[in-house]
Scaffold this motif. Structure first.
Motif, PDB file in Angstrom:
ATOM      1  N   VAL A 123       0.843  -1.195   0.000  1.00 18.17           N
ATOM      2  CA  VAL A 123       0.000   0.000   0.000  1.00 18.17           C
ATOM      3  C   VAL A 123       0.875   1.241   0.000  1.00 18.17           C
ATOM      4  O   VAL A 123       1.975   1.235   0.570  1.00 18.17           O
TER       5      VAL A 123
ATOM      6  N   VAL B 267      -3.316   3.843  -2.662  1.00 19.74           N
ATOM      7  CA  VAL B 267      -3.411   2.721  -3.590  1.00 19.74           C
ATOM      8  C   VAL B 267      -3.006   1.449  -2.848  1.00 19.74           C
ATOM      9  O   VAL B 267      -1.940   1.392  -2.226  1.00 19.74           O
ATOM     10  N   TYR B 268      -3.870   0.464  -2.912  1.00 15.62           N
ATOM     11  CA  TYR B 268      -3.669  -0.823  -2.245  1.00 15.62           C
ATOM     12  C   TYR B 268      -3.599  -1.904  -3.313  1.00 15.62           C
ATOM     13  O   TYR B 268      -4.434  -1.941  -4.227  1.00 15.62           O
ATOM     14  N   ALA B 269      -2.615  -2.781  -3.224  1.00 12.49           N
ATOM     15  CA  ALA B 269      -2.495  -3.892  -4.170  1.00 12.49           C
ATOM     16  C   ALA B 269      -2.417  -5.203  -3.398  1.00 12.49           C
ATOM     17  O   ALA B 269      -1.829  -5.268  -2.312  1.00 12.49           O
TER      18      ALA B 269
ATOM     19  N   THR C  55      -5.945  -4.128  -7.566  1.00 13.60           N
ATOM     20  CA  THR C  55      -5.733  -2.911  -6.787  1.00 13.60           C
ATOM     21  C   THR C  55      -7.068  -2.315  -6.363  1.00 13.60           C
ATOM     22  O   THR C  55      -8.117  -2.586  -6.951  1.00 13.60           O
TER      23      THR C  55
ATOM     24  N   THR D 269     -11.701  -0.236  -8.042  1.00 16.08           N
ATOM     25  CA  THR D 269     -10.859  -1.429  -8.000  1.00 16.08           C
ATOM     26  C   THR D 269     -10.488  -1.816  -9.421  1.00 16.08           C
ATOM     27  O   THR D 269     -11.158  -1.420 -10.380  1.00 16.08           O
TER      28      THR D 269
ATOM     29  N   LEU E 252       4.684  -2.316  -4.157  1.00 14.24           N
ATOM     30  CA  LEU E 252       4.204  -1.083  -4.773  1.00 14.24           C
ATOM     31  C   LEU E 252       5.094   0.091  -4.369  1.00 14.24           C
ATOM     32  O   LEU E 252       5.475   0.209  -3.205  1.00 14.24           O
TER      33      LEU E 252
ATOM     34  N   LEU F  14       3.988  -1.199  -9.775  1.00 13.38           N
ATOM     35  CA  LEU F  14       3.724  -2.460  -9.088  1.00 13.38           C
ATOM     36  C   LEU F  14       4.593  -3.537  -9.724  1.00 13.38           C
ATOM     37  O   LEU F  14       4.535  -3.752 -10.939  1.00 13.38           O
TER      38      LEU F  14
ATOM     39  N   GLY G  14      -3.598   4.336 -10.016  1.00 12.41           N
ATOM     40  CA  GLY G  14      -3.808   3.111  -9.266  1.00 12.41           C
ATOM     41  C   GLY G  14      -4.912   2.234  -9.806  1.00 12.41           C
ATOM     42  O   GLY G  14      -5.190   1.171  -9.228  1.00 12.41           O
TER      43      GLY G  14
ATOM     44  N   TRP H 190      -3.872   0.446 -15.485  1.00 13.46           N
ATOM     45  CA  TRP H 190      -2.493  -0.045 -15.444  1.00 13.46           C
ATOM     46  C   TRP H 190      -1.993  -0.382 -16.846  1.00 13.46           C
ATOM     47  O   TRP H 190      -2.767  -0.836 -17.702  1.00 13.46           O
TER      48      TRP H 190
END
Length: 244
Positions: free
Chosen positions: A120, A130-132, A155, A170, A194, A210, A226, A229
């Motif tokens: 993150v 941004v969370y992956a 993500t 997402t 990330l 990422l 995010g 991609w």
């Protein structure tokens, strides 16, 4: 040193050394930021394993902290009995208290199953998180228990410091196809990281990067928000016959 290089010549150091010699003392490292350190905080308050933790701090508001472990909740964690979710724990008071926020899955995730390995990062202006993580695109050995699953990267983006995560924000990184690149091998993606920095094309905006491994070969994709991609590209070499 002693002539045979077996240790220090303490007599020589005491006689001719500059400075001081401390013998028989125990040094401890203390990290301080100008105030007394507080007690440890139990962030998740769950029994069991909360592993592979990543942490990000809002660069414009250090009281805003997001902690992302693999969620081990027996009910709604990665291998939960009622649902499979990853989560973050968010603080807005400098880490004194945290609130759990479940990360929604992309609609394109075919099995509706999360699989952890979170990473993150805040944007440089603190306006988005941004969370992956991994989600499952196939499970060759049900039930969902960490054996036989095939992963793809996904993500999620929060626009309020991690307090709100919406399914509309997402995305899948790459493809949910078992053979993403058409080389005849099943593509199982794992262990992503990330990072964020100035965009090469426009240094005034961010670009998120990422990176992950697929059967020991490193791949990466980039995004300015995010969610959208680039097509993953291969960054490292592979050996002949590698199942990438």
């Amino acid at each position: 040193l002693l002539g045979n290089h077996a240790g220090l010549d303490l007599d020589e150091i005491n006689t001719h050394g500059i400075g001081f010699l401390a013998s028989g003392v125990d040094f401890r490292m203390v990290i301080a930021n100008g105030k007394a350190l507080g007690p440890d905080i139990n962030v998740t308050k769950f029994n069991g394993d909360q592993s592979e933790v990543t942490v990000t701090v809002n660069p414009t508001n250090p009281d805003n902290i997001v902690v992302a472990p693999i969620d081990g909740s027996p009910l709604t964690g990665v291998f939960g009995t009622s649902s499979s979710n990853d989560s973050v724990w968010v603080s807005t008071n400098g880490g004194k208290t945290f609130e759990r926020k479940i990360i929604p899955l992309p609609a394109a995730a075919p099995l509706g199953l999360s699989h952890g390995d979170p990473t993150v990062a805040f944007s440089s202006d603190g306006s988005r998180v941004v969370y992956a993580h991994m989600v499952d695109k196939a499970d060759n050995a049900p039930p969902h228990d960490g054996s036989g699953e095939i992963h793809v990267m996904a993500t999620a983006v929060s626009l309020d410091g991690g307090l709100t995560w919406e399914a509309a924000n997402t995305a899948i990184v790459g493809s949910i196809a078992l053979d993403e690149d058409g080389d005849g091998f099943t593509d199982n993606n794992d262990k992503e990281f990330l990072a964020v920095g100035p965009d090469f094309a426009n240094p005034s905006q961010d670009r998120f990067v990422l990176a992950w491994q697929r059967h020991g070969v490193i791949y990466a994709a980039t995004s300015t928000d995010g969610l959208a991609w680039t097509t993953p590209v291969k960054l490292s070499n592979e050996t002949g016959g590698s199942s990438t």
